[in-house]
Design an enzyme around this catalytic site. Structure first.
Site, short mmCIF file in Angstrom:
data_model
loop_
_atom_site.label_atom_id
_atom_site.label_comp_id
_atom_site.label_asym_id
_atom_site.label_seq_id
_atom_site.Cartn_x
_atom_site.Cartn_y
_atom_site.Cartn_z
N ARG A 127 0.82 -1.25 0.02
CA ARG A 127 -0.01 0.04 0.02
C ARG A 127 0.91 1.21 0.10
O ARG A 127 0.34 2.31 0.35
CB ARG A 127 -0.99 0.01 1.17
CG ARG A 127 -1.90 -1.16 1.14
CD ARG A 127 -3.26 -0.95 1.84
NE ARG A 127 -4.07 -1.84 1.77
CZ ARG A 127 -3.89 -2.87 2.69
NH1 ARG A 127 -3.13 -3.02 3.89
NH2 ARG A 127 -4.88 -4.09 2.44
N LYS A 149 2.30 11.05 -11.92
CA LYS A 149 1.41 10.17 -12.75
C LYS A 149 2.26 8.84 -12.74
O LYS A 149 3.30 8.88 -13.42
CB LYS A 149 0.85 10.82 -13.85
CG LYS A 149 -0.09 11.69 -13.87
CD LYS A 149 -0.71 12.04 -15.56
CE LYS A 149 -1.77 13.18 -15.26
NZ LYS A 149 -2.22 13.43 -16.49
N GLU A 191 7.70 16.78 -25.89
CA GLU A 191 7.23 17.48 -24.59
C GLU A 191 7.69 18.86 -24.24
O GLU A 191 6.99 19.47 -23.54
CB GLU A 191 7.28 16.52 -23.38
CG GLU A 191 7.10 15.04 -23.79
CD GLU A 191 5.43 14.56 -23.60
OE1 GLU A 191 4.43 15.71 -23.53
OE2 GLU A 191 5.20 13.41 -23.72
N LYS A 233 6.18 22.16 -15.68
CA LYS A 233 5.17 21.28 -15.06
C LYS A 233 5.03 21.21 -13.63
O LYS A 233 3.83 21.15 -13.08
CB LYS A 233 6.08 19.99 -15.43
CG LYS A 233 5.18 18.78 -15.14
CD LYS A 233 5.39 17.41 -15.97
CE LYS A 233 4.25 16.53 -15.36
NZ LYS A 233 4.22 15.28 -16.27
N GLU A 243 -5.30 16.52 -11.40
CA GLU A 243 -6.10 17.02 -12.62
C GLU A 243 -7.54 17.04 -12.65
O GLU A 243 -8.40 16.34 -13.23
CB GLU A 243 -5.90 15.88 -13.72
CG GLU A 243 -6.02 16.17 -15.20
CD GLU A 243 -5.16 15.42 -16.14
OE1 GLU A 243 -4.08 14.90 -16.11
OE2 GLU A 243 -6.03 15.04 -17.20
N ARG A 247 -4.25 20.94 -14.91
CA ARG A 247 -3.53 19.81 -15.16
C ARG A 247 -3.74 19.18 -16.79
O ARG A 247 -2.84 18.73 -17.30
CB ARG A 247 -3.28 18.69 -14.26
CG ARG A 247 -2.04 17.91 -14.65
CD ARG A 247 -1.28 16.89 -13.29
NE ARG A 247 -0.55 16.09 -13.79
CZ ARG A 247 0.27 15.34 -13.02
NH1 ARG A 247 -0.07 15.60 -11.83
NH2 ARG A 247 1.08 14.56 -13.51
N ASN A 251 -1.83 17.71 -21.48
CA ASN A 251 -2.11 16.74 -22.44
C ASN A 251 -2.32 17.34 -23.76
O ASN A 251 -2.88 16.65 -24.66
CB ASN A 251 -3.49 16.11 -22.07
CG ASN A 251 -3.43 14.75 -21.04
OD1 ASN A 251 -2.52 14.10 -21.50
ND2 ASN A 251 -4.02 15.09 -20.16
N HIS A 254 -2.06 15.20 -26.87
CA HIS A 254 -2.02 13.64 -26.17
C HIS A 254 -3.40 13.20 -26.82
O HIS A 254 -3.28 11.90 -26.79
CB HIS A 254 -1.91 13.72 -24.83
CG HIS A 254 -0.46 13.99 -24.33
ND1 HIS A 254 0.56 15.11 -24.64
CD2 HIS A 254 0.27 13.26 -23.72
CE1 HIS A 254 1.46 15.11 -24.02
NE2 HIS A 254 1.57 14.04 -23.47
N HIS A 258 -2.42 9.76 -28.28
CA HIS A 258 -2.92 8.38 -27.69
C HIS A 258 -3.46 7.64 -28.58
O HIS A 258 -3.44 6.33 -28.84
CB HIS A 258 -3.68 8.70 -26.37
CG HIS A 258 -2.97 9.10 -25.27
ND1 HIS A 258 -3.49 9.62 -24.03
CD2 HIS A 258 -1.56 9.25 -24.93
CE1 HIS A 258 -2.28 9.93 -23.37
NE2 HIS A 258 -1.31 9.92 -23.89
N HIS A 271 6.21 7.49 -28.04
CA HIS A 271 4.98 8.25 -27.35
C HIS A 271 5.21 9.83 -27.85
O HIS A 271 4.43 10.65 -28.29
CB HIS A 271 5.10 8.19 -25.92
CG HIS A 271 4.34 9.12 -25.28
ND1 HIS A 271 2.81 8.94 -24.89
CD2 HIS A 271 4.61 10.12 -24.46
CE1 HIS A 271 2.17 10.04 -24.50
NE2 HIS A 271 3.50 10.63 -23.97
#
Ligand code: NAD
Ligand code: GLY
Length: 366
Positions: A127, A149, A191, A233, A243, A247, A251, A254, A258, A271
């Protein structure tokens, strides 16, 4: 801005009790003060892959051992297609076989794939155990190692399983970029360009003027691009860690990117390549929406191309594009949300008329 930028810097991601430092500089893999300073327990599991291990695992292991740490190496297969459940289980298998406890720190040594996987493993093992990012690709140094993330891909959608889980430190050794393949360097530049597009026309103009130096890996230019990207960032993450809204601007490019990655199969396009082309598509859509002019759209396409990135997507049926984009995490009730520019340097999060989206898909793929 001149060519005379510092080649090392120290920043802080301000998140209250989850705040952490980002150190950027040359040969930081040898800095046991920095590495050991971020690790309180005695045991460290370094998660890396078969490409990075022969290059940097021994060096990092020696640095940590010199600081009195016991190191457990975990070497995974390489590639985006390995960012999956099986790899996560391989990490847990070793941690359990080695009887690692909650004081064990996980160190991600590699690019964004290793960083995302290790972070998620750290978030879930018992955990939650401490973890540190030691990014070795440009993409990871300017983006994925910062912000917490973490996660894996699902065959039906990229990064669909994961957790927000912040590292205790990010230690970016810029000399590791010397061994990076040119295609991977370009992927990281995507990026960097993204950060300019969404937050700062001034930074975007700096990238335009210096893209040749960046592609040539001039240390001062790269160090500045990494530092400025991390500042941008960190500032966005400080304001919206999970987000809830802002945030999502990270993207930019993206939603299209994606869809390219999932549509062609993970690992086909990098990517960063998908994001580069995705930004050109987002600029095209911004122009169709009347948010930016044709000249601005061309500037974005030109800098993406100069960074060595694709600007035209592989042809896919428009229905398939839309289906893939509906799986995007920003989509709500089947409505796809896009990050567009209004104007360059300022993002806007919006839905768009389907005919404009179809026009962009037709214009930007062949
Ligand atoms: P990657 O991790 O696959 O690394 C690219 C390639 O470079 C790999 O083959 C890797 O083994 C190799 N490599 C790594 N360091 C090297 C070095 N110093 N020298 C030579 N080779 C080296 O890909 P990436 O571009 O770093 O990261 C992409 C991933 O990051 C994607 O899965 C993407 O979803 C994720 N990502 C996450 C975030 C986030 O916020 N968590 C942000 C952006 C991207
Ligand atoms: N790369 C997107 C984010 O970190 O939010």
């Amino acid at each position: 801005m001149s060519a005379q930028h510092e080649t090392s810097s120290h920043l802080q991601v301000e998140l209250g009790e989850r705040s952490y430092p980002i150190d950027i500089g040359q040969s930081l893999l040898d800095s046991h003060e920095l590495l050991a300073g971020a690790i309180s327990g005695k045991r460290v599991a370094i998660v890396t892959n078969t490409v990075v291990a022969p290059l940097y695992l021994e060096r990092l292991t020696k640095t940590l051992q010199a600081a009195g740490k016991q190191v457990i190496p975990i070497v995974l297969p390489d590639g985006e297609q390995e960012k999956n459940w099986e790899s996560l289980m391989k990490i847990f298998d070793v941690l359990l076989a080695e009887k690692c406890d909650r004081q064990t720190t996980l160190v991600a040594l590699g690019g964004g794939v290793i960083g995302d996987l290790t972070g998620y493993a750290a978030a879930s093992y018992m955990r939650g155990v401490p973890f540190i990012q030691v990014p070795t690709t440009l993409l990871a140094q300017v983006d994925s190692s910062v912000g917490g993330k973490t996660g894996i891909n699902h065959p039906l959608g990229k990064n669909m399983i994961g957790a927000f889980y912040q590292p205790l430190a990010v230690i970016a050794d810029t000399t590791t970029l010397n061994t990076l393949a040119p295609r991977e360097l370009s992927a990281g530049l995507a990026e960097v360009i993204k950060h300019g597009c969404i937050t700062s026309e001034v930074f975007f103009s700096w990238i335009e003027a210096n893209v040749g130096r960046l592609v040539a890996r001039e240390p001062a230019a790269l160090a500045y691009a990494i530092q400025r990207s991390c500042e941008i960032k960190a500032d966005v993450v400080r304001q919206d860690e999970r987000e809830g809204g802002l945030r999502a601007i990270l993207n930019f490019g993206h939603t299209f990117g994606h869809a390219i990655e999932a549509g062609l199969g993970y690992g086909e396009w990098l990517h960063g390549e998908a994001v580069g082309c995705g930004m050109v598509m987002a600029a095209d859509l911004s122009q169709r929406m009347g948010f930016i002019d044709e000249a601005t759209k061309q500037r974005i396409a030109a800098v993406v191309a100069a960074a060595g990135l694709p600007t035209v997507a592989t042809r896919m049926d428009a229905g398939r594009w839309i289906e893939l984009m509906q799986v995007d995490k920003k989509a709500a009730g089947g409505k796809i949300k896009f990050i567009l520019l209004k104007p360059l340097g300022t993002p806007v999060i919006t839905t768009v008329p389907e005919e404009l989206l179809r026009a962009t898909i037709a214009a930007c793929s062949s």
